[in-house]
Motif scaffolding. Structure first.
Motif, PDB file in Angstrom:
ATOM      1  N   VAL A 128       0.851  -1.179   0.000  1.00  0.00           N
ATOM      2  CA  VAL A 128       0.000   0.000   0.000  1.00  0.00           C
ATOM      3  C   VAL A 128       0.889   1.232   0.000  1.00  0.00           C
ATOM      4  O   VAL A 128       1.793   1.360   0.826  1.00  0.00           O
ATOM      5  CB  VAL A 128      -0.931  -0.007   1.229  1.00  0.00           C
ATOM      6  N   THR A 129       0.632   2.125  -0.937  1.00  0.00           N
ATOM      7  CA  THR A 129       1.393   3.378  -1.027  1.00  0.00           C
ATOM      8  C   THR A 129       0.594   4.499  -0.367  1.00  0.00           C
ATOM      9  O   THR A 129      -0.603   4.362  -0.106  1.00  0.00           O
ATOM     10  CB  THR A 129       1.648   3.761  -2.490  1.00  0.00           C
ATOM     11  N   ARG A 130       1.251   5.613  -0.144  1.00  0.00           N
ATOM     12  CA  ARG A 130       0.567   6.771   0.442  1.00  0.00           C
ATOM     13  C   ARG A 130      -0.580   7.225  -0.452  1.00  0.00           C
ATOM     14  O   ARG A 130      -1.636   7.594   0.040  1.00  0.00           O
ATOM     15  CB  ARG A 130       1.532   7.932   0.670  1.00  0.00           C
ATOM     16  N   ALA A 131      -0.382   7.167  -1.752  1.00  0.00           N
ATOM     17  CA  ALA A 131      -1.440   7.586  -2.678  1.00  0.00           C
ATOM     18  C   ALA A 131      -2.683   6.711  -2.538  1.00  0.00           C
ATOM     19  O   ALA A 131      -3.804   7.191  -2.708  1.00  0.00           O
ATOM     20  CB  ALA A 131      -0.930   7.560  -4.118  1.00  0.00           C
ATOM     21  N   GLU A 132      -2.492   5.445  -2.217  1.00  0.00           N
ATOM     22  CA  GLU A 132      -3.640   4.550  -2.035  1.00  0.00           C
ATOM     23  C   GLU A 132      -4.328   4.769  -0.687  1.00  0.00           C
ATOM     24  O   GLU A 132      -5.483   4.387  -0.514  1.00  0.00           O
ATOM     25  CB  GLU A 132      -3.189   3.086  -2.146  1.00  0.00           C
ATOM     26  N   LEU A 133      -3.629   5.386   0.248  1.00  0.00           N
ATOM     27  CA  LEU A 133      -4.162   5.557   1.596  1.00  0.00           C
ATOM     28  C   LEU A 133      -4.923   6.860   1.799  1.00  0.00           C
ATOM     29  O   LEU A 133      -5.591   7.019   2.817  1.00  0.00           O
ATOM     30  CB  LEU A 133      -3.029   5.467   2.620  1.00  0.00           C
ATOM     31  N   VAL A 134      -4.834   7.789   0.879  1.00  0.00           N
ATOM     32  CA  VAL A 134      -5.545   9.060   1.044  1.00  0.00           C
ATOM     33  C   VAL A 134      -6.844   9.041   0.251  1.00  0.00           C
ATOM     34  O   VAL A 134      -6.993   8.301  -0.713  1.00  0.00           O
ATOM     35  CB  VAL A 134      -4.684  10.275   0.636  1.00  0.00           C
ATOM     36  N   THR A 135      -7.751   9.879   0.688  1.00  0.00           N
ATOM     37  CA  THR A 135      -9.041  10.033   0.028  1.00  0.00           C
ATOM     38  C   THR A 135      -9.126  11.448  -0.516  1.00  0.00           C
ATOM     39  O   THR A 135      -8.827  12.408   0.204  1.00  0.00           O
ATOM     40  CB  THR A 135     -10.186   9.793   1.037  1.00  0.00           C
ATOM     41  N   ILE A 136      -9.517  11.576  -1.765  1.00  0.00           N
ATOM     42  CA  ILE A 136      -9.691  12.885  -2.388  1.00  0.00           C
ATOM     43  C   ILE A 136     -11.159  13.254  -2.275  1.00  0.00           C
ATOM     44  O   ILE A 136     -12.030  12.517  -2.728  1.00  0.00           O
ATOM     45  CB  ILE A 136      -9.278  12.865  -3.878  1.00  0.00           C
ATOM     46  N   ARG A 137     -11.429  14.395  -1.662  1.00  0.00           N
ATOM     47  CA  ARG A 137     -12.801  14.887  -1.563  1.00  0.00           C
ATOM     48  C   ARG A 137     -13.116  15.695  -2.820  1.00  0.00           C
ATOM     49  O   ARG A 137     -12.366  16.583  -3.186  1.00  0.00           O
ATOM     50  CB  ARG A 137     -12.968  15.792  -0.360  1.00  0.00           C
ATOM     51  N   SER A 138     -14.248  15.410  -3.430  1.00  0.00           N
ATOM     52  CA  SER A 138     -14.618  16.173  -4.613  1.00  0.00           C
ATOM     53  C   SER A 138     -15.627  17.258  -4.286  1.00  0.00           C
ATOM     54  O   SER A 138     -15.747  18.233  -5.018  1.00  0.00           O
ATOM     55  CB  SER A 138     -15.181  15.247  -5.698  1.00  0.00           C
ATOM     56  N   ALA A 139     -16.366  17.120  -3.211  1.00  0.00           N
ATOM     57  CA  ALA A 139     -17.354  18.123  -2.829  1.00  0.00           C
ATOM     58  C   ALA A 139     -16.647  19.287  -2.134  1.00  0.00           C
ATOM     59  O   ALA A 139     -15.637  19.099  -1.464  1.00  0.00           O
ATOM     60  CB  ALA A 139     -18.391  17.507  -1.904  1.00  0.00           C
ATOM     61  N   PRO A 140     -17.187  20.487  -2.274  1.00  0.00           N
ATOM     62  CA  PRO A 140     -16.583  21.623  -1.574  1.00  0.00           C
ATOM     63  C   PRO A 140     -16.619  21.407  -0.066  1.00  0.00           C
ATOM     64  O   PRO A 140     -17.554  20.815   0.470  1.00  0.00           O
ATOM     65  CB  PRO A 140     -17.465  22.810  -1.959  1.00  0.00           C
ATOM     66  N   VAL A 141     -15.585  21.865   0.592  1.00  0.00           N
ATOM     67  CA  VAL A 141     -15.476  21.738   2.035  1.00  0.00           C
ATOM     68  C   VAL A 141     -15.702  23.112   2.641  1.00  0.00           C
ATOM     69  O   VAL A 141     -15.123  24.084   2.176  1.00  0.00           O
ATOM     70  CB  VAL A 141     -14.072  21.203   2.421  1.00  0.00           C
ATOM     71  N   PRO A 142     -16.536  23.232   3.691  1.00  0.00           N
ATOM     72  CA  PRO A 142     -16.731  24.545   4.324  1.00  0.00           C
ATOM     73  C   PRO A 142     -15.403  25.119   4.798  1.00  0.00           C
ATOM     74  O   PRO A 142     -14.488  24.382   5.150  1.00  0.00           O
ATOM     75  CB  PRO A 142     -17.648  24.240   5.511  1.00  0.00           C
TER      76      PRO A 142
END
Length: 154
Positions: A128-142
């Motif tokens: 498992v690489t760091r890229a596989e461990l993160v989640t990209i949020r596509s919705a705007p964040v407050p």
């Protein structure tokens, strides 16, 4: 200067300091279990193998069950506080307790992390690489990160 001008000058407030721009909300996040898996990279190559994860869970487990070989849910929450950052972080003790006996063994915790490892190993290459461990949020964040719903606020 006249007294009138001095009086008017005294009533004008000084200019306000500029407000620094707010940092935008995070668009890249990591689950507590993902952070734990990343920390299990024993050889420092920025990849965690299944063997590294299994050994790392074994090294951390005595914090949950110092002498008995299994942890109750309170011992597990102590482990989660230290290793996942929060007592309520996932995986929950209910997920980890494979035989539903209200105790968590090392084998059960390793099995739960094996399931998580499989979920994170997107390319199924056994690491498992760091890229596989993160989640990209596509919705705007407050702007404040959580819409004002931080812990302790009502």
């Amino acid at each position: 200067m006249s007294i009138l001008m001095l009086a008017l000058a005294a009533q004008v407030p000084p200019p306000a300091a500029p407000v620094p721009p707010r940092q935008p909300g995070a668009t890249i996040v990591a689950e507590p279990a993902a952070m734990f898996i990343a920390a299990c990279d024993a050889n420092g190559d920025a990849r965690t193998t299944r063997a590294e994860l299994t050994a790392c869970v074994a090294r951390s487990f005595p914090d949950a069950a110092p002498q008995s070989g299994s942890a109750g849910y309170i011992g597990y929450s102590d482990w989660a506080q230290k290793w996942l950052g929060d007592r309520n972080a996932l995986p929950s003790p209910y997920q980890a307790d494979g035989d539903n006996d209200n105790r968590i063994t090392l084998a059960e915790l390793q099995a739960q992390f094996a399931i998580l490892f499989d979920r994170f190993d997107l390319d199924k290459d056994g690491m498992v690489t760091r890229a596989e461990l993160v989640t990209i949020r596509s919705a705007p964040v407050p702007q404040d990160g959580d819409g004002g719903k931080r812990r302790g606020r009502r």
